[in-house]
Write an enzyme that holds these catalytic residues in place. Structure first.
Site, mmCIF file in Angstrom:
data_model
loop_
_atom_site.group_PDB
_atom_site.id
_atom_site.type_symbol
_atom_site.label_atom_id
_atom_site.label_comp_id
_atom_site.label_asym_id
_atom_site.label_seq_id
_atom_site.Cartn_x
_atom_site.Cartn_y
_atom_site.Cartn_z
ATOM 1 C CB SER A 43 -0.954 0.007 1.212
ATOM 2 O OG SER A 43 -0.252 -0.254 2.407
ATOM 3 C CG HIS A 44 3.994 3.968 1.838
ATOM 4 N ND1 HIS A 44 5.249 4.377 1.522
ATOM 5 C CD2 HIS A 44 3.375 5.054 2.353
ATOM 6 C CE1 HIS A 44 5.400 5.651 1.851
ATOM 7 N NE2 HIS A 44 4.291 6.079 2.354
ATOM 8 C CG PHE A 45 2.880 5.119 -2.552
ATOM 9 C CD1 PHE A 45 1.783 5.694 -1.930
ATOM 10 C CD2 PHE A 45 4.133 5.649 -2.305
ATOM 11 C CE1 PHE A 45 1.924 6.789 -1.096
ATOM 12 C CE2 PHE A 45 4.272 6.740 -1.460
ATOM 13 C CZ PHE A 45 3.162 7.304 -0.861
ATOM 14 C CB VAL A 50 9.115 4.621 -1.265
ATOM 15 C CG1 VAL A 50 7.702 5.127 -1.307
ATOM 16 C CG2 VAL A 50 9.988 5.558 -0.457
#
Lengths: 136, 149
Positions: A43-45, A50
């Site tokens: 989810s990041h991203f 990252v």
């Protein structure tokens, strides 16, 4: 807890993989590996993986707490930070080399500076890591 | 765990301010042991405020841009957050251009300050490089309750 603070007791989101050097009252170094397996990258991203900067800051706080615990035998926690610069993204496959240096310490608090390098390049620098004693 | 540390966007004044909420739950898996039971790691409280800031940027730019952290002028972690607490996130824009935004803000729990931050500088980067824009739009509707729910 103090100097016996272990990886299990630290947040695994900011935990250090290996303390490589401790000079009590002066400085400490550690490494933290950033493998592709971390679920955070889903989810990041989704299109650009990252490591969140706040977790890099948290890792510097962990190392600062470790250095202070080695010197004082008591527990410390991150109370604040100033002038923190994120110069490059930290991505899967990176090995972070974290270093903190003690600037001043009293019974009420301590100030350190820290930097994080990947392959010799500074990716994050914190001019001020503010630490306070913690009973946790 | 999904790294989505905001659950509601209650108010946005495009280009100016944002107010939102992060609900904490013991069923989340970031808790660490504290003196009197589990506490939220301090970086997560800061991230929740930063994510309110990124939604401010996304809503201001019709989801073309989102924020990536460049620097933090100052942050103070003032108090602990425990399972069940609801973080009230308040962010305001100090300055904003096409490339960079500077925001400041605070986080409270039932009126009790738990975090204050100033001069958080973010790079505004193309949102489509980071995530699917349709997914982002769906998420925005959920966060702002704009889907009729």
């Amino acid at each position: 807890m103090g100097a016996e603070r272990t990886a299990v007791e630290m947040s695994r989101w900011t935990t250090l993989d290996r303390i490589t050097n401790v000079e009590p009252g002066v400085s400490a170094s550690a490494i933290r590996n950033v493998p592709n397996t971390l679920a955070i990258f889903d989810s990041h991203f989704p299109r650009f993986h990252v490591l969140p900067g706040v977790l890099i800051l948290g890792s510097m706080g962990e190392l600062a707490a470790h250095l202070l615990a080695e010197e004082t035998g008591t527990s410390w926690r991150l109370a604040g930070a100033g002038q923190v610069g994120f110069r490059h993204f930290v991505q899967p496959g990176d090995q972070m080399e974290i270093t903190v240096q003690l600037k001043e310490r009293t019974d009420e608090g301590a100030t350190l500076s820290g930097d994080v390098k990947v392959e010799g390049n500074v990716v994050t620098r914190a001019r001020q890591l503010r630490m306070v004693p913690s009973n946790g | 765990m999904r790294f989505h540390l905001i659950d509601k966007v209650d108010a946005v004044e495009p280009g100016k301010s944002v107010r939102g909420k992060k609900l904490t739950s013991l069923s989340e898996d970031y808790w660490e042991p504290g003196e009197d039971g589990p506490v939220m790691p301090y970086p997560f409280i800061l991230e929740a405020l930063c994510q309110a800031g990124t939604w401010l940027v996304m809503i201001t730019t019709d989801r073309r841009k989102r924020a990536a952290l460049l620097s933090i002028g100052s942050v103070d972690f003032l108090d602990v957050v425990r399972p069940g607490d609801v973080l009230e996130l308040d962010g305001r824009v100090d300055s904003m251009s096409d490339e960079v935004a500077v925001v400041s803000g605070r986080v409270t729990v039932d009126g009790r300050p738990v975090l204050e931050a100033s001069d958080i500088m973010c790079a505004l980067i193309d949102a489509q490089d980071l995530a699917d824009l349709d997914d982002t739009e769906r998420l925005q509707k959920m966060l702002t309750r704009a889907d009729g729910s």
